[in-house]
Design an enzyme around this catalytic site. Structure first.
Site, PDB file in Angstrom:
ATOM      1  N   GLU A 271       0.825  -1.198   0.000  1.00  0.00           N
ATOM      2  CA  GLU A 271       0.000   0.000   0.000  1.00  0.00           C
ATOM      3  C   GLU A 271       0.867   1.258   0.000  1.00  0.00           C
ATOM      4  O   GLU A 271       1.951   1.280   0.569  1.00  0.00           O
ATOM      5  CB  GLU A 271      -0.939  -0.022   1.206  1.00  0.00           C
ATOM      6  CG  GLU A 271      -2.025  -1.070   0.984  1.00  0.00           C
ATOM      7  CD  GLU A 271      -2.967  -1.255   2.143  1.00  0.00           C
ATOM      8  OE1 GLU A 271      -4.124  -1.581   1.902  1.00  0.00           O
ATOM      9  OE2 GLU A 271      -2.551  -1.062   3.295  1.00  0.00           O
TER      10      GLU A 271
ATOM     11  N   CYS B  81       3.642   8.390   1.265  1.00  0.00           N
ATOM     12  CA  CYS B  81       4.125   7.403   2.229  1.00  0.00           C
ATOM     13  C   CYS B  81       4.284   6.083   1.476  1.00  0.00           C
ATOM     14  O   CYS B  81       3.300   5.525   0.982  1.00  0.00           O
ATOM     15  CB  CYS B  81       3.082   7.295   3.351  1.00  0.00           C
ATOM     16  SG  CYS B  81       3.481   6.053   4.574  1.00  0.00           S
TER      17      CYS B  81
ATOM     18  N   CYS C  78       5.872  -5.444  15.906  1.00  0.00           N
ATOM     19  CA  CYS C  78       5.444  -4.439  16.881  1.00  0.00           C
ATOM     20  C   CYS C  78       3.966  -4.689  17.190  1.00  0.00           C
ATOM     21  O   CYS C  78       3.155  -4.836  16.267  1.00  0.00           O
ATOM     22  CB  CYS C  78       5.676  -3.034  16.338  1.00  0.00           C
ATOM     23  SG  CYS C  78       7.396  -2.778  15.865  1.00  0.00           S
TER      24      CYS C  78
ATOM     25  N   CYS D 121       1.010  -2.590  15.645  1.00  0.00           N
ATOM     26  CA  CYS D 121       1.059  -2.273  14.214  1.00  0.00           C
ATOM     27  C   CYS D 121       0.393  -3.353  13.376  1.00  0.00           C
ATOM     28  O   CYS D 121       0.713  -4.535  13.504  1.00  0.00           O
ATOM     29  CB  CYS D 121       2.518  -2.098  13.788  1.00  0.00           C
ATOM     30  SG  CYS D 121       2.723  -1.907  12.008  1.00  0.00           S
TER      31      CYS D 121
ATOM     32  N   CYS E 289      -1.396   5.740   9.770  1.00  0.00           N
ATOM     33  CA  CYS E 289      -0.180   5.058  10.222  1.00  0.00           C
ATOM     34  C   CYS E 289      -0.515   3.734  10.878  1.00  0.00           C
ATOM     35  O   CYS E 289      -1.326   3.688  11.788  1.00  0.00           O
ATOM     36  CB  CYS E 289       0.487   5.847  11.342  1.00  0.00           C
ATOM     37  SG  CYS E 289       1.424   7.209  10.815  1.00  0.00           S
TER      38      CYS E 289
HETATM   39  N1  SAH Z   1       8.871   0.086  10.049  1.00  0.00           N
HETATM   40  C1  SAH Z   1       9.137   1.455  10.184  1.00  0.00           C
HETATM   41  C2  SAH Z   1       8.296   2.319   9.266  1.00  0.00           C
HETATM   42  C3  SAH Z   1       6.832   2.004   9.117  1.00  0.00           C
HETATM   43  S1  SAH Z   1       5.734   2.349  10.432  1.00  0.00           S
HETATM   44  C4  SAH Z   1       8.978   1.882  11.598  1.00  0.00           C
HETATM   45  O1  SAH Z   1       8.475   1.117  12.404  1.00  0.00           O
HETATM   46  O2  SAH Z   1       9.429   2.982  11.912  1.00  0.00           O
HETATM   47  C5  SAH Z   1       5.442   4.122  10.419  1.00  0.00           C
HETATM   48  C6  SAH Z   1       5.059   4.649  11.817  1.00  0.00           C
HETATM   49  O3  SAH Z   1       3.716   4.287  12.184  1.00  0.00           O
HETATM   50  C7  SAH Z   1       5.957   4.077  12.920  1.00  0.00           C
HETATM   51  O4  SAH Z   1       6.330   5.063  13.834  1.00  0.00           O
HETATM   52  C8  SAH Z   1       5.035   3.086  13.556  1.00  0.00           C
HETATM   53  O5  SAH Z   1       5.477   2.766  14.843  1.00  0.00           O
HETATM   54  C9  SAH Z   1       3.711   3.803  13.521  1.00  0.00           C
HETATM   55  N2  SAH Z   1       2.557   2.931  13.750  1.00  0.00           N
HETATM   56  C10 SAH Z   1       2.458   1.608  13.525  1.00  0.00           C
HETATM   57  N3  SAH Z   1       1.228   1.166  13.860  1.00  0.00           N
HETATM   58  C11 SAH Z   1       0.538   2.229  14.301  1.00  0.00           C
HETATM   59  C12 SAH Z   1      -0.810   2.411  14.745  1.00  0.00           C
HETATM   60  N4  SAH Z   1      -1.666   1.403  14.790  1.00  0.00           N
HETATM   61  N5  SAH Z   1      -1.193   3.648  15.101  1.00  0.00           N
HETATM   62  C13 SAH Z   1      -0.337   4.694  15.010  1.00  0.00           C
HETATM   63  N6  SAH Z   1       0.930   4.580  14.571  1.00  0.00           N
HETATM   64  C14 SAH Z   1       1.379   3.362  14.222  1.00  0.00           C
HETATM   65 FE1  SF4 Z   2       7.093  -2.410  13.615  1.00  0.00          FE
HETATM   66 FE2  SF4 Z   2       5.066  -2.051  11.918  1.00  0.00          FE
HETATM   67 FE3  SF4 Z   2       7.347  -0.656  11.604  1.00  0.00          FE
HETATM   68 FE4  SF4 Z   2       7.286  -3.296  11.105  1.00  0.00          FE
HETATM   69  S1  SF4 Z   2       6.146  -1.717   9.986  1.00  0.00           S
HETATM   70  S2  SF4 Z   2       8.856  -2.211  12.269  1.00  0.00           S
HETATM   71  S3  SF4 Z   2       5.854  -4.053  12.654  1.00  0.00           S
HETATM   72  S4  SF4 Z   2       5.900  -0.518  13.313  1.00  0.00           S
END
Ligand code: SAH
Ligand code: SF4
Length: 393
Positions: free
Chosen positions: A116, A129, A140, A143, A370
């Site tokens: 996406e 993005c 995580c 996420c 996000c």
């Molecule tokens: N993998 C990388 C980049 C993608 S995530 C990383 O983790 O940094 C982009 C951002 O969205 C990160 O800061 C992530 O922690 C945040 N994020 C992930 N899931 C989320 C959610 N459900 N609500 C708000 N932010 C979220």
């Molecule tokens: Fe963590 Fe999601 Fe970023 Fe992967 S994409 S590193 S699971 S926040």
């Protein structure tokens, strides 16, 4: 759950033809790779650099994919290019437009996988993005992408191809006769904050971002490109040296105990190790400040004590703290912090002298915010029990 090892990827230095005689795709090739490919196809060595610049301008500035339209090249040369090469980008499968103007593209890449891409228009800029992997090997617990089991690294062509397909859709190419900068660019900023951990796909991300920054390529300033990492510590200095873009870090917690649960890569590289790497980044990359992303999870990481600890931890690092209200997804084991709690948290940070914008969720109605990204067609989904187990709940 501990962080998985990076996925390795074979990187061809000189692109070769596919065994079936297929053509080499020029999108995503580095300057060196493209130069070698042009020479291998019969371009005289002395001309290779000039041809490369011309071809790049057509592909990355004008959005031209058909060699026949590259009119500053001779007819014979265009025929030679068409015989050997392709200019191919991933395909948009579907597009959703949010009530707030955010666009989410579902994009198909080779092998039938999907990623996406989200475009967020703002008054003074337009941010794209993009994704670096299908899914993510990290898990995580807050996420959505982390619940997707199937993972594959994107190629450099698939990464830069996301920028190109968005420019197609937005009609954001420089047209012939129209100088650069005459109309504002719609895709003015790129953030690597979509699906995947960019630093677990370092080479492809670097190559694609170099094309984004190259004056003959997409031509965006490195200050308009932000890479977000969950904290792959050994790759942070490399990012400064080899890419030099802005850095964002998914910090999200102020003690190792909590961060281990939220961002499991913390078990491998803890907060102290991460902060050491971050302290060195601005100097190495000559960039002003690091963005600390902090997702606000009710009763998990949102207390006043957390805010005060955060300020103490990052002391001395030029920083901006981006507070992200948690975006819900089906089966998520957390809730968004209450609004007054988020404001209370922001206030402590602000009083300590940091910019602490609260990121307004964009495109929530189309699951484009996000952490909500995950291919809807991806069936290998973790169960709610698995998600909670990983979160240590
Ligand atoms: N993998 C990388 C980049 C993608 S995530 C990383 O983790 O940094 C982009 C951002 O969205 C990160 O800061 C992530 O922690 C945040 N994020 C992930 N899931 C989320 C959610 N459900 N609500 C708000 N932010 C979220
Ligand atoms: Fe963590 Fe999601 Fe970023 Fe992967 S994409 S590193 S699971 S926040």
């Amino acid at each position: 759950m501990s962080a998985s090892a990076p996925i390795t990827q074979d990187v061809l230095t000189i692109p070769r033809k596919l065994p079936d005689g297929g053509k080499v795709n020029l999108v995503g090739l580095t300057r060196d790779q493209l130069r070698a490919a042009l020479i291998a196809a019969g371009t005289p060595e002395k001309q290779a650099k000039m041809r490369l610049n011309q071809i790049w301008q057509w592909i990355y500035q004008k959005g031209v994919r058909d060699f026949a339209e590259m009119t500053n090249l001779s007819k014979d040369y265009r025929a030679l290019l068409a015989k050997n090469f392709d200019v191919a980008i991933p395909e948009i499968v579907s597009k959703n437009v949010s009530a707030d103007g955010t666009r989410k593209y579902l994009v198909r890449i080779a092998g039938g996988h999907e990623v996406e891409v989200v475009y967020i228009p703002e008054t003074d800029r337009g941010t794209l993005c993009i994704s670096s992997q299908v899914g993510c090997t990290l898990t995580c617990s807050f996420c959505h992408t982390g619940t997707q089991k199937l993972v594959r690294n994107l190629t450099a062509g698939e990464i830069i191809g996301q920028v190109m397909l968005a420019r197609d859709d937005l009609d954001d190419w420089t047209r012939q006769g129209e100088g650069m900068g005459e109309r504002p660019r719609l895709v003015s900023n790129i953030v690597l904050m979509g699906m995947g951990e960019p630093l677990y796909n370092f080479d492809a991300v670097r190559d694609a971002m170099k094309i984004s920054m190259d004056g003959e390529g997409i031509s965006l300033s490195r200050r308009r490109i932000t890479l977000s990492t969950s904290g792959v510590v050994p790759e942070i200095a490399k990012t400064a040296e080899e890419i030099g873009c802005m850095l964002a870090v998914s910090f999200h917690a102020t003690t190792d105990e909590v961060r281990d649960k939220l961002v499991p890569i913390n078990k491998k590289w803890n907060i102290a190790a991460l902060l050491d790497a971050l302290r060195a980044y601005p100097k190495l990359s000559n960039s002003e400040r690091i963005t600390f992303e902090y997702v606000m999870l009710k009763d998990v990481n949102d207390s006043d004590d957390d805010a005060r600890r955060l300020v103490r931890l990052i002391a001395g690092i030029p920083a901006k703290i981006n507070l992200i209200p948690f975006n819900e997804w089906p089966g998520a084991p957390y809730q968004r912090s209450d609004w007054d709690r988020i404001e209370g948290f922001a206030d402590i940070i602000y009083k300590a002298g940091y910019a602490s914008p609260i990121r307004t969720p964009r495109g929530e109605d189309i699951m484009a915010a996000c952490g909500q990204l995950k291919s809807a067609t991806e069936r290998a989904r973790k169960s709610r029990a698995e998600i909670q187990k990983d979160a240590g709940l």
